[in-house]
Structures are given as structure tokens and as C-alpha cells.
Design a protein around this motif. Structure first.
Motif, PDB file in Angstrom:
ATOM      1  N   GLY A 104      -5.130  56.024 -13.081  1.00  0.00           N
ATOM      2  CA  GLY A 104      -4.328  56.379 -14.251  1.00  0.00           C
ATOM      3  C   GLY A 104      -2.901  55.888 -14.183  1.00  0.00           C
ATOM      4  O   GLY A 104      -2.000  56.538 -14.728  1.00  0.00           O
ATOM      5  N   ILE A 105      -2.667  54.767 -13.524  1.00  0.00           N
ATOM      6  CA  ILE A 105      -1.321  54.175 -13.472  1.00  0.00           C
ATOM      7  C   ILE A 105      -1.413  52.698 -13.827  1.00  0.00           C
ATOM      8  O   ILE A 105      -2.496  52.101 -13.812  1.00  0.00           O
ATOM      9  N   GLY A 106      -0.260  52.092 -14.118  1.00  0.00           N
ATOM     10  CA  GLY A 106      -0.217  50.679 -14.422  1.00  0.00           C
ATOM     11  C   GLY A 106      -0.497  50.401 -15.889  1.00  0.00           C
ATOM     12  O   GLY A 106      -0.466  51.304 -16.740  1.00  0.00           O
ATOM     13  N   LEU A 107      -0.769  49.140 -16.220  1.00  0.00           N
ATOM     14  CA  LEU A 107      -1.035  48.750 -17.605  1.00  0.00           C
ATOM     15  C   LEU A 107      -2.283  49.459 -18.117  1.00  0.00           C
ATOM     16  O   LEU A 107      -3.320  49.495 -17.431  1.00  0.00           O
ATOM     17  N   PHE A 133       2.225  61.901 -17.697  1.00  0.00           N
ATOM     18  CA  PHE A 133       2.413  63.342 -17.483  1.00  0.00           C
ATOM     19  C   PHE A 133       3.846  63.651 -17.087  1.00  0.00           C
ATOM     20  O   PHE A 133       4.446  64.619 -17.573  1.00  0.00           O
ATOM     21  N   MET A 134       4.411  62.838 -16.216  1.00  0.00           N
ATOM     22  CA  MET A 134       5.795  63.079 -15.811  1.00  0.00           C
ATOM     23  C   MET A 134       6.754  62.875 -16.984  1.00  0.00           C
ATOM     24  O   MET A 134       7.771  63.583 -17.103  1.00  0.00           O
ATOM     25  N   ASP A 135       6.441  61.954 -17.874  1.00  0.00           N
ATOM     26  CA  ASP A 135       7.244  61.774 -19.085  1.00  0.00           C
ATOM     27  C   ASP A 135       7.172  63.023 -19.955  1.00  0.00           C
ATOM     28  O   ASP A 135       8.187  63.474 -20.510  1.00  0.00           O
ATOM     29  N   LEU A 136       5.977  63.612 -20.062  1.00  0.00           N
ATOM     30  CA  LEU A 136       5.818  64.862 -20.813  1.00  0.00           C
ATOM     31  C   LEU A 136       6.666  65.971 -20.209  1.00  0.00           C
ATOM     32  O   LEU A 136       7.368  66.700 -20.933  1.00  0.00           O
ATOM     33  N   CYS A 137       6.622  66.113 -18.893  1.00  0.00           N
ATOM     34  CA  CYS A 137       7.401  67.169 -18.235  1.00  0.00           C
ATOM     35  C   CYS A 137       8.899  66.960 -18.462  1.00  0.00           C
ATOM     36  O   CYS A 137       9.642  67.929 -18.664  1.00  0.00           O
ATOM     37  N   GLN A 138       9.336  65.722 -18.432  1.00  0.00           N
ATOM     38  CA  GLN A 138      10.755  65.454 -18.673  1.00  0.00           C
ATOM     39  C   GLN A 138      11.140  65.767 -20.108  1.00  0.00           C
ATOM     40  O   GLN A 138      12.221  66.294 -20.376  1.00  0.00           O
ATOM     41  N   LYS A 139      10.245  65.486 -21.050  1.00  0.00           N
ATOM     42  CA  LYS A 139      10.511  65.832 -22.445  1.00  0.00           C
ATOM     43  C   LYS A 139      10.589  67.349 -22.639  1.00  0.00           C
ATOM     44  O   LYS A 139      11.356  67.858 -23.469  1.00  0.00           O
ATOM     45  N   LEU A 140       9.785  68.091 -21.878  1.00  0.00           N
ATOM     46  CA  LEU A 140       9.783  69.549 -21.970  1.00  0.00           C
ATOM     47  C   LEU A 140      10.850  70.188 -21.088  1.00  0.00           C
ATOM     48  O   LEU A 140      11.054  71.404 -21.153  1.00  0.00           O
ATOM     49  N   ASP A 141      11.494  69.379 -20.238  1.00  0.00           N
ATOM     50  CA  ASP A 141      12.468  69.880 -19.264  1.00  0.00           C
ATOM     51  C   ASP A 141      11.834  70.957 -18.389  1.00  0.00           C
ATOM     52  O   ASP A 141      12.379  72.040 -18.180  1.00  0.00           O
ATOM     53  N   ASP A 168      11.910  57.855  -2.147  1.00  0.00           N
ATOM     54  CA  ASP A 168      12.849  56.795  -2.516  1.00  0.00           C
ATOM     55  C   ASP A 168      12.986  55.765  -1.393  1.00  0.00           C
ATOM     56  O   ASP A 168      13.870  54.907  -1.440  1.00  0.00           O
ATOM     57  N   ASN A 169      12.144  55.864  -0.387  1.00  0.00           N
ATOM     58  CA  ASN A 169      12.152  54.882   0.695  1.00  0.00           C
ATOM     59  C   ASN A 169      11.504  53.578   0.209  1.00  0.00           C
ATOM     60  O   ASN A 169      10.909  53.516  -0.868  1.00  0.00           O
ATOM     61  N   VAL A 170      11.591  52.573   1.023  1.00  0.00           N
ATOM     62  CA  VAL A 170      10.887  51.325   0.741  1.00  0.00           C
ATOM     63  C   VAL A 170       9.485  51.436   1.325  1.00  0.00           C
ATOM     64  O   VAL A 170       9.312  51.619   2.533  1.00  0.00           O
ATOM     65  N   SER A 171       8.476  51.363   0.468  1.00  0.00           N
ATOM     66  CA  SER A 171       7.092  51.491   0.923  1.00  0.00           C
ATOM     67  C   SER A 171       6.172  50.946  -0.166  1.00  0.00           C
ATOM     68  O   SER A 171       6.602  50.764  -1.317  1.00  0.00           O
ATOM     69  N   PRO A 172       4.911  50.698   0.163  1.00  0.00           N
ATOM     70  CA  PRO A 172       3.984  50.198  -0.867  1.00  0.00           C
ATOM     71  C   PRO A 172       3.868  51.131  -2.064  1.00  0.00           C
ATOM     72  O   PRO A 172       3.770  50.677  -3.205  1.00  0.00           O
ATOM     73  N   MET A 173       3.894  52.455  -1.844  1.00  0.00           N
ATOM     74  CA  MET A 173       3.743  53.396  -2.945  1.00  0.00           C
ATOM     75  C   MET A 173       4.984  53.419  -3.841  1.00  0.00           C
ATOM     76  O   MET A 173       4.874  53.497  -5.072  1.00  0.00           O
ATOM     77  N   LYS A 178       7.762  51.541  -8.892  1.00  0.00           N
ATOM     78  CA  LYS A 178       8.794  50.705  -9.523  1.00  0.00           C
ATOM     79  C   LYS A 178       8.168  49.634 -10.404  1.00  0.00           C
ATOM     80  O   LYS A 178       8.687  49.310 -11.478  1.00  0.00           O
ATOM     81  N   GLN A 179       7.049  49.077  -9.961  1.00  0.00           N
ATOM     82  CA  GLN A 179       6.339  48.093 -10.787  1.00  0.00           C
ATOM     83  C   GLN A 179       5.884  48.711 -12.109  1.00  0.00           C
ATOM     84  O   GLN A 179       5.793  48.019 -13.126  1.00  0.00           O
ATOM     85  N   ASN A 180       5.615  50.015 -12.075  1.00  0.00           N
ATOM     86  CA  ASN A 180       5.165  50.727 -13.272  1.00  0.00           C
ATOM     87  C   ASN A 180       6.317  51.273 -14.106  1.00  0.00           C
ATOM     88  O   ASN A 180       6.100  52.051 -15.042  1.00  0.00           O
ATOM     89  N   GLY A 181       7.555  50.890 -13.755  1.00  0.00           N
ATOM     90  CA  GLY A 181       8.680  51.183 -14.616  1.00  0.00           C
ATOM     91  C   GLY A 181       9.562  52.346 -14.228  1.00  0.00           C
ATOM     92  O   GLY A 181      10.490  52.689 -14.956  1.00  0.00           O
ATOM     93  N   ARG A 182       9.303  52.951 -13.069  1.00  0.00           N
ATOM     94  CA  ARG A 182      10.105  54.113 -12.661  1.00  0.00           C
ATOM     95  C   ARG A 182      10.806  53.787 -11.350  1.00  0.00           C
ATOM     96  O   ARG A 182      10.181  53.695 -10.287  1.00  0.00           O
ATOM     97  N   GLU A 183      12.117  53.633 -11.392  1.00  0.00           N
ATOM     98  CA  GLU A 183      12.890  53.285 -10.206  1.00  0.00           C
ATOM     99  C   GLU A 183      13.069  54.476  -9.287  1.00  0.00           C
ATOM    100  O   GLU A 183      12.797  54.401  -8.091  1.00  0.00           O
ATOM    101  N   LYS A 184      13.562  55.587  -9.832  1.00  0.00           N
ATOM    102  CA  LYS A 184      13.897  56.763  -9.019  1.00  0.00           C
ATOM    103  C   LYS A 184      12.695  57.697  -8.908  1.00  0.00           C
ATOM    104  O   LYS A 184      11.893  57.809  -9.835  1.00  0.00           O
ATOM    105  N   SER A 185      12.559  58.366  -7.782  1.00  0.00           N
ATOM    106  CA  SER A 185      11.451  59.306  -7.584  1.00  0.00           C
ATOM    107  C   SER A 185      11.548  60.462  -8.563  1.00  0.00           C
ATOM    108  O   SER A 185      12.615  60.796  -9.071  1.00  0.00           O
TER     109      SER A 185
END
Length: 667
Positions: A104-107, A133-141, A168-173, A178-185
């Protein structure tokens, strides 16, 4: 005495006894020392990939004609924001233990489809996944509460999900995120280690689950300052053996353990008679007994209540609406559901010393939902209005209430006619929520307010002319909250006439009046004394006959210089200065055990050998000086001792450090 006079005497005596029993009275005691915070997380919601909860309920897609923000329905978001939803559970439910998050991630076009075998055997395209889902939670605060896949998933899979969301470390996950558009954890705190592992989550035995949960838990890591609140799978309803085994094997390892209990009845959600109304009231009131029995078991292993009871599935479960998919669990929502919601929320409030989170099932279009949707249309249910009315209790101070009321009798059975809870918010306003379960009778309640002087009262009510009234798409506001004013007060006594089948909440403006127990100091001097003892303990010992190895003075609750790294006892003893009258919420984090005493009353008990654990305590304090004592012992490992005040900022409590001028001793 002749037979006629004897019979008359018996009738009079029985009438007097009945009259005495049917007097409804309550004492709401603001002076009680047993005050705690009603966690806002008790008012959380549950969203599962089930029926039309996610798809068409929350998610319509970015190209939908239905107004949306990045695919999420705008009207649903705006309605839920009004409830101040504190946390939202996802993706299940039974669905969680078949869900593999990387699908459920990516394009969207690249996401594999899956079959929802639990609910309707429908195909899902995974267009709503982790980032949505995380976008929904952010919209709902609101906070996210993610149920991890323990049933069919792997330790690595769940561990990487935590890393994807929280690192926020450098790792494959993190690179993948970040590839999916979210820089910060995202910083997701609440993690369920499986769901219903005794049933759809794996049909496991309690011992097996406990072992597996500890294994999975060991690989769910904290990243940065984000400490996970892990929730183990607890019992199904009255399975007390599961709780006993789980607590015995895991102790205080988990932040919480779950409990699932539904108010069930075979029959329609709207087409019912008083007999079915009564049965539902009987069924839903069992929640209190269930909580009390599980809490008693938890107390034997966790007497300091470090582990929360998380009722993350509750609500009504009736027959689905005619001509709908049986696997979609779509049911209407009537006044009866409103009473169920009010009764359970009162129960959770009153047991908030142990109950730290609950999630009603479910938020949209499933079981006892807040919202129903149909194409572009949306309906708010009676349950929605109860949550809206009760949100005043979120993070408020519970005020204990003792209720004595008549019974609601039906066909030889009975339940208490009334149900209530009370709290005081951060602005000093008291809120009293009362449910009248009786289908036909008005109930008069006399409330004695102890330690609180009322100055003005307003009220709201949820009720209807018919027991089975509900909001439909044709008549969307048949039930909502209305103004209520059938009450009066004189001095500290409040009299309320409560209509049948109703839920009310009163807001009482007033002043706390619980006295001032401060002491006078002849020669107060800044700083607090301490004594240091050497030894190895499992709990704080009786140190009266022990000889300290060091004594001294510090300006605040800090470690003195030159203390050993482990195996010691530290006692701070002096006075705390309070600048103004009020309820004070203290937070004490320690590794290992600690206890806080004010005016020789224990406010926080965080004793025992453990890692860093934080506990809270509340006490009313008038302006002045109060005897203060903090006991702390260290037994190897980490060394942590932090005492803060919790001050409400916006919708949450923030820690505030004590100043040096708060601590004193007498010269």
C-alpha cells in the motif's frame, strides 16, 4: 394486631421501602483525593478496511466528483475534526493480520490488488495505504494507532514499518519513504502488536501469543525522541484467563493491553420494541463488570497501574441493513445507540485510572459509526452527537461521583435507571454527563456538589419522541443535541429532571472550594534537603532506621554531585510553594522506582524496579507552602528522575519544569 391492620402495616412499610429505594441522589466530590485525568484517548475512533468504511466512506480518490483533499472526503474530515478525535486506529481489525503494508505504498498504479477475505471477499486495489492514512491523521490533527500484522506477517515486516514511519536516519526504509514524497518521519507512537490473536488474528493460545508478542516487540524500535506505546492483544470480552496469562508473562512490558467487547443483539438496528431496548441496556452495562474483573487481574501483576486497558473495539452490533452485503456490517444508528455510547463513555471515564484508550467501532459506515455516507451525501448519527457532547471530558480531571438510583424494571429483570460521570476541565468548569436508560419514565436526580460552588449552569440533551428514531438521508437531523434547561440549583445542590431515554451533559460554572491545607513557615529558605543511602533494593525500603551516607541541599529535584552510579536511595524532603489555588497535575518519570508525597499524602506511586516509566498524579492545592517528599531508588542500569508540572496547551498537556523558587526548607 388483627389481620387487616397487619396487612395495612405491611403495605405501608413496603411503600415506604420502595419510596426510599427510588430516591435518585448523587454526590459529586471535588474534595476527593482519588482524582485522575480522563485520557483524551478514551474518545478515539477505529477505521478498518471493512465494507465502505475506507473506500467511499473516507477515501474517494483524487479524481472523484465528491469534494476531497488528495482523495480524502472533505465533509467527513470536517465533521470528525469537530469531535477532536485524539487517535485513529487502522488498518484493522481482522484485516490487519492479512495486510502487508508494502503493498500500500508508492505509485497507485503499481500497487498489487488483494482479496479482503474477512469482509465480503471483495478485491481491494490498495489505493489507500500507509501514507494516505497518515495524511488523514494529519488532516484530523490526531495520533495514528497502527495495528501491526503479527498473524501472517513477520518480525522484519513490522519492524520495517516502524522504521519507515518513524526513522530520520539514513536507511533503505527511510529512503523508500522519501521516494514516496515524505521527507520527515511521521512519529507514530501507538502500535498494536497484532489483533484478536485468539481469533481471526491466528487462533493462538494465550501463552503462545505472549511469547510471540514479546518477540515482535523486541524489534519495534524507538527512533529519536519518539517512544513507542505498544499495545498487546488482550482478552475477548470475559476471557479472564487470557488476561491472567498475558500479565503473568509480560508484566509491565507493554503500554497497554486491548479488550474487545460488543453490545450485540440479533435483530434490526431500528425496528425494535422496548423488550429489545432493555436487552441492549443490559448487555452494554456488562462493560463495567468486565472492566472491573480484568482490572482486578491486572492489579495483581501491576499494582501501580503502569499498563493501560485499551478497549479498542466496542459498540453495538446488530443485523445489517436489508439488501446490503452481510460482510460489510452496515447498520443504521438510532437513539438506542446514543444511549449505548453515553453509558460506555461514562463507564470509561469512571475507570480512567486503568482505561487509557478506547476506539469505538467504527468511524464511518460500519457498525456503530459516527457518520454514514451515500454518494455525495453524509449523515451524522446520534452516536456522533454523543461524542460531540462528551468531548468536554477529554483530558479533564475526573471528579468521583457516588450515584444511588432506582432500577429500570422490565419483565422481572432490572438495570440501574441512571448512569453518570463528572469532570472538571482546565478552565475550572465542571461537566456532568447523565444517561436515563429508562424507556418511558422521567427520573429526578438530586446532585450534591461537594467542594464546588456553582455560579451558573447550561445544558444539552440528546433524545427523541421514539426509541428507534434515527437520522436518515431523507431526514438527516431527526436527532441532534438540543439545549436543556430542566434543572435548578440552590447553594451546592443541583436538581435535574431527566427525560426518559435521554443523554444530557451539564456545564457548571463555579469555584472549587476544598479548603487550604498549607502550612506557615517561620524562616523559609530556598532549596530542598536530601539524604542519600547506600543499598540494593527491589522497592523503596523503610529507611527510618537506616543511616544516610550523605546529606545536603539542592536547589531543585536534581541529582546531587558525587552520588554513586547505581544501588542507592535518595530522599528529598522540604516544602513546595504554590502560587495560586487550583488543581495541580504532576508528572514523575523514574528509572527505577519513585514516590511523590505532598502534605504527607502520596500523589504518585511509581515504585518498583523498572526502566523509565512515567506516572501522573493530581492534587488540589491552595496558595502557600506544603510539606514535600520525593523518594527515589536506583538499582543498576539507567538513572532517571524527572518531576514536572503538566500544563494544558491547546488540546494536550505539556510538561513544565519546576523552578528553583518552588522548593524550600525551614532554617
Amino acid at each position: 394486631m388483627n389481620k387487616t391492620l397487619l396487612s395495612l402495616a405491611i403495605v405501608v412499610a413496603m411503600a415506604f421501602k420502595t419510596s426510599a429505594q427510588t430516591t435518585n441522589t448523587a454526590t459529586i466530590d471535588a474534595t476527593s483525593g482519588n482524582i485522575n485525568i480522563i485520557s483524551k484517548y478514551i474518545y478515539s475512533q477505529f477505521s478498518e478496511h471493512l465494507g465502505n468504511c475506507i473506500y467511499d466512506g473516507i477515501w474517494v480518490g483524487k479524481d472523484s466528483k465528491i469534494p476531497n483533499q488528495a482523495g480524502i472526503r472533505t465533509d467527513v474530515v470536517e465533521a470528525l475534526k469537530k469531535l477532536h478525535v485524539p487517535a485513529l486506529r487502522w488498518p484493522g481489525g481482522c484485516f490487519a493480520d492479512e495486510y502487508h503494508w508494502k503493498d500500500g505504498i508508492g505509485l497507485t498504479k503499481d500497487r498489487p490488488k488483494m482479496i479482503n477475505t474477512n469482509w465480503g471477499v471483495v478485491t481491494e486495489d490498495n489505493s489507500f495505504g500507509t501514507d494516505e492514512f497518515m495524511d488523514l491523521c494529519q488532516k484530523l490533527d490526531c495520533e495514528a494507532y497502527i495495528s501491526g500484522n503479527l498473524g501472517s506477517g513477520t518480525v522484519q515486516e513490522m519492524s520495517q514499518w516502524v522504521e519507515y514511519l518513524n526513522s530520520d536516519n539514513v536507511s533503505p526504509m527511510t529512503d523508500l519513504r522519501k521516494q514516496n514524497g515524505r521527507e520527515k518521519s511521521y512519529g507514530v507512537k501507538f502500535w498494536g502488536v497484532g489483533n484478536e490473536s485468539w481469533g481471526c488474528g491466528g487462533k493462538m493460545k494465550a501463552q503462545y501469543y505472549a511469547d510471540k508478542a514479546l518477540q515482535f516487540s523486541a524489534f519495534l524500535k524507538n527512533y529519536g525522541s519518539n517512544n513507542l506505546k505498544q499495545i498487546a492483544v488482550g482478552p475477548n470480552a470475559t476471557d479472564y484467563n487470557w488476561t491472567d496469562v498475558l500479565m503473568r508473562e509480560t508484566g509491565t512490558h507493554f503500554w497497554g493491553i486491548s479488550l474487545h467487547y460488543y453490545t450485540t443483539l440479533n435483530g434490526s438496528a431500528t425496528n425494535f420494541k422496548e423488550s429489545e431496548w432493555f436487552k441492549v441496556m443490559q448487555s452494554t452495562l456488562k462493560m463495567e463488570e468486565i472492566i472491573e474483573k480484568h482490572a482486578a487481574i491486572m492489579d495483581t501483576y501491576d499494582p501501580y497501574k503502569k499498563v493501560g486497558l485499551v478497549v479498542d473495539e466496542w459498540g453495538t452490533w446488530f443485523d445489517v441493513e436489508p439488501n446490503t452485503n452481510p460482510g460489510f456490517l452496515y447498520q443504521q444508528n438510532s437513539l438506542r445507540d446514543a444511549l449505548v455510547a453515553g453509558v460506555n463513555l461514562n463507564i470509561f471515564n469512571n475507570h480512567s485510572d486503568r482505561v487509557k484508550m478506547t476506539c469505538i467501532a467504527q468511524v464511518v459506515n460500519v457498525l456503530q459509526s459516527m457518520i454514514l455516507t451515500k454518494g455525495e451525501n453524509m449523515v451524522l448519527t446520534p452516536t456522533y452527537y454523543v461524542f460531540d457532547m462528551f468531548k468536554v471530558h477529554q483530558d479533564a480531571y475526573l471528579v468521583p461521583s457516588e450515584l444511588s438510583c432506582e432500577n429500570y424494571m422490565y419483565e422481572g429483570a432490572s438495570v440501574p435507571a441512571l448512569n453518570m460521570s463528572s469532570s472538571i476541565d482546565n478552565d475550572g468548569k465542571m461537566h456532568i454527563s447523565i444517561c436515563n436508560l429508562h424507556a418511558t419514565k422521567n427520573e429526578k436526580l438530586v446532585c450534591n456538589l461537594k467542594g464546588f460552588d456553582p455560579l451558573g449552569i447550561t445544558g444539552k440533551i440528546i433524545t427523541a419522541n421514539k426509541l428507534n428514531a434515527y437520522n436518515s438521508f431523507d431526514d438527516p437531523i431527526q436527532i441532534s443535541d438540543k439545549l436543556f434547561s430542566d434543572f435548578s440549583f440552590k447553594k451546592n445542590q443541583l436538581t435535574i429532571n431527566i427525560p426518559p431515554h435521554s443523554v444530557i451533559t451539564l456545564e457548571v460554572d463555579g469555584d472549587l472550594n476544598v479548603g487550604n491545607e498549607s502550612v506557615k513557615l517561620k524562616k523559609p529558605v530556598k532549596g530542598i534537603k536530601y539524604k542519600l543511602y547506600d543499598g540494593d533494593w527491589e522497592v523503596i525500603p523503610d529507611y527510618k532506621n537506616l543511616q544516610p551516607i550523605k546529606t545536603g541541599l539542592v536547589n531543585n529535584i536534581v541529582f546531587p554531585e558525587d552520588i554513586p552510579g547505581s544501588n542507592f536511595l535518595l530522599i528529598y524532603d522540604g516544602f513546595i510553594k504554590i502560587e495560586k489555588d487550583g488543581l495541580y497535575n504532576f508528572s514523575l518519570a523514574s528509572d527505577d522506582g519513585a514516590k511523590l508525597f505532598i502534605n504527607n499524602n502520596m500523589v504518585i506511586n511509581n515504585d518498583g524496579r523498572h526502566g523509565t516509566v512515567e506516572h501522573e498524579g493530581i492534587k488540589y492545592l491552595g496558595k502557600g507552602f506544603y510539606p514535600f517528599r520525593l523518594e527515589y531508588f536506583q538499582a543498576g542500569g539507567g538513572k532517571v528522575l524527572e518531576l514536572n508540572k503538566l500544563v494544558k496547551v491547546n488540546n494536550s498537556y505539556e510538561p513544565v519544569k519546576f523552578k528553583d523558587e518552588d522548593f524550600w526548607h525551614e532554617k
